[in-house]
Design a protein around this motif. Structure first.
Motif, mmCIF file in Angstrom:
data_model
loop_
_atom_site.group_PDB
_atom_site.id
_atom_site.type_symbol
_atom_site.label_atom_id
_atom_site.label_comp_id
_atom_site.label_asym_id
_atom_site.label_seq_id
_atom_site.Cartn_x
_atom_site.Cartn_y
_atom_site.Cartn_z
ATOM 1 N N TRP A 115 74.457 98.338 -0.588
ATOM 2 C CA TRP A 115 73.278 99.030 -0.058
ATOM 3 C C TRP A 115 72.342 99.503 -1.161
ATOM 4 N N GLN A 116 72.688 99.282 -2.423
ATOM 5 C CA GLN A 116 71.757 99.595 -3.508
ATOM 6 C C GLN A 116 70.790 98.435 -3.735
ATOM 7 N N THR A 117 71.023 97.338 -3.036
ATOM 8 C CA THR A 117 70.075 96.225 -3.019
ATOM 9 C C THR A 117 69.429 96.215 -1.630
ATOM 10 N N LEU A 118 68.463 95.374 -1.419
ATOM 11 C CA LEU A 118 67.845 95.259 -0.102
ATOM 12 C C LEU A 118 68.540 94.217 0.774
ATOM 13 N N GLU A 146 80.887 86.182 -4.937
ATOM 14 C CA GLU A 146 79.605 85.510 -4.686
ATOM 15 C C GLU A 146 78.827 86.122 -3.526
ATOM 16 N N ASN A 147 79.494 86.875 -2.676
ATOM 17 C CA ASN A 147 78.850 87.428 -1.482
ATOM 18 C C ASN A 147 78.743 88.948 -1.493
ATOM 19 N N ARG A 148 79.125 89.593 -2.569
ATOM 20 C CA ARG A 148 79.191 91.051 -2.505
ATOM 21 C C ARG A 148 77.844 91.743 -2.360
ATOM 22 N N ASP A 149 76.747 91.077 -2.691
ATOM 23 C CA ASP A 149 75.438 91.699 -2.444
ATOM 24 C C ASP A 149 75.188 91.940 -0.956
ATOM 25 N N LEU A 150 75.867 91.192 -0.095
ATOM 26 C CA LEU A 150 75.741 91.406 1.347
ATOM 27 C C LEU A 150 76.167 92.819 1.751
ATOM 28 N N PHE A 151 76.986 93.455 0.918
ATOM 29 C CA PHE A 151 77.569 94.761 1.240
ATOM 30 C C PHE A 151 77.076 95.871 0.315
ATOM 31 N N PRO A 175 71.582 93.918 2.414
ATOM 32 C CA PRO A 175 72.119 94.276 3.742
ATOM 33 C C PRO A 175 71.015 94.637 4.744
ATOM 34 N N PHE A 176 70.026 95.371 4.300
ATOM 35 C CA PHE A 176 68.916 95.740 5.179
ATOM 36 C C PHE A 176 68.186 94.495 5.661
ATOM 37 N N ASP A 177 67.890 93.578 4.744
ATOM 38 C CA ASP A 177 67.195 92.339 5.120
ATOM 39 C C ASP A 177 68.002 91.526 6.127
ATOM 40 N N ILE A 178 69.308 91.465 5.945
ATOM 41 C CA ILE A 178 70.171 90.713 6.864
ATOM 42 C C ILE A 178 70.139 91.343 8.257
ATOM 43 N N TYR A 179 70.296 92.654 8.319
ATOM 44 C CA TYR A 179 70.240 93.344 9.611
ATOM 45 C C TYR A 179 68.891 93.131 10.283
ATOM 46 N N MET A 180 67.822 93.264 9.533
ATOM 47 C CA MET A 180 66.483 93.113 10.096
ATOM 48 C C MET A 180 66.244 91.676 10.568
ATOM 49 N N TYR A 181 66.748 90.702 9.822
ATOM 50 C CA TYR A 181 66.591 89.308 10.240
ATOM 51 C C TYR A 181 67.294 89.068 11.582
ATOM 52 N N HIS A 182 68.525 89.557 11.714
ATOM 53 C CA HIS A 182 69.263 89.372 12.968
ATOM 54 C C HIS A 182 68.592 90.106 14.125
ATOM 55 N N LEU A 183 68.029 91.265 13.858
ATOM 56 C CA LEU A 183 67.271 91.973 14.886
ATOM 57 C C LEU A 183 66.024 91.183 15.276
ATOM 58 N N GLN A 184 65.334 90.649 14.281
ATOM 59 C CA GLN A 184 64.125 89.845 14.534
ATOM 60 C C GLN A 184 64.437 88.652 15.425
ATOM 61 N N VAL A 185 65.544 87.982 15.168
ATOM 62 C CA VAL A 185 65.935 86.815 15.967
ATOM 63 C C VAL A 185 66.143 87.213 17.430
ATOM 64 N N LYS A 186 66.721 88.390 17.656
ATOM 65 C CA LYS A 186 66.949 88.842 19.037
ATOM 66 C C LYS A 186 65.658 89.281 19.716
ATOM 67 N N VAL A 187 64.790 89.959 18.971
ATOM 68 C CA VAL A 187 63.572 90.498 19.561
ATOM 69 C C VAL A 187 62.468 89.447 19.675
ATOM 70 N N HIS A 188 62.408 88.557 18.703
ATOM 71 C CA HIS A 188 61.354 87.533 18.662
ATOM 72 C C HIS A 188 61.968 86.133 18.528
ATOM 73 N N ARG A 209 86.498 102.722 3.488
ATOM 74 C CA ARG A 209 85.892 102.090 2.328
ATOM 75 C C ARG A 209 86.020 100.574 2.219
ATOM 76 N N LEU A 210 85.812 99.864 3.311
ATOM 77 C CA LEU A 210 85.831 98.401 3.270
ATOM 78 C C LEU A 210 84.820 97.864 2.270
ATOM 79 N N PHE A 211 83.604 98.385 2.311
ATOM 80 C CA PHE A 211 82.563 97.867 1.429
ATOM 81 C C PHE A 211 82.880 98.181 -0.033
ATOM 82 N N ASP A 212 83.504 99.324 -0.308
ATOM 83 C CA ASP A 212 83.913 99.625 -1.685
ATOM 84 C C ASP A 212 84.894 98.573 -2.195
#
Length: 163
Positions: free
Chosen positions: A122-125, A115-120, A127-140, A49-52
């Protein structure tokens, strides 16, 4: 679970700490009221439960170096966490003494967690946006990079891959 119980026992026997209770069950009953929350190994290094802990506004204390390897490398864990080696009682208590000795640093890290807890969360978008951005940087890699973020604990890719 045993490592968390060891840590609770060690801290209970130490006269340098004060707290209302050190939970004996699967979860700490006072996590949201704590300054620091132990992130001990569960079924895996990333479990327990790190994120908790972060979402409750509590600064996590990683207890094994391997735990950092299970987390995303785009978070600045030094800004929002501490370390205390749970594999050795003396080292653990020394680390906890160091972590708890600087009240200003605890307050800064608590502020950073809040100030940073929204990063963790998952009831917001976020964490998903952050993961997708990092994937985008690697793929494109041809797509322009973002230069800043409202999240101070987020590490953004500054260099394009293979540059």
């Amino acid at each position: 679970l045993q490592q968390r119980r060891n840590a609770c026992e060690w801290m209970t026997r130490s006269t340098n700490y004060s707290y209302s209770v050190c939970g004996r069950g699967d979860k700490c009953p006072h996590l949201s009221q704590a300054l620091l929350g132990l992130h001990s190994k569960g079924d895996s290094y990333g479990a327990n439960r790190l994120f908790d802990t972060l979402l409750s506004g509590t600064v996590p204390v990683f207890t094994m170096k391997e735990q950092y390897l299970t987390q995303s490398d785009f978070y600045d864990w030094d800004m929002i966490s501490y370390f205390a080696n749970i594999e050795n009682k003396t080292e653990f208590l020394d680390h906890m003494n160091k972590n708890l000795s600087n009240k200003t640093d605890i307050m800064v890290k608590t502020k950073n967690v809040l100030e940073n807890r929204d990063l963790f969360n998952w009831q917001t978008l976020v964490p998903f946006d952050i993961y997708m951005y990092h994937l985008q940087v690697k793929v494109h890699p041809e797509i322009p990079l973002v230069n800043s973020s409202k999240y101070s604990a987020l590490i953004l890719p500054h260099d394009r891959p293979n540059n």
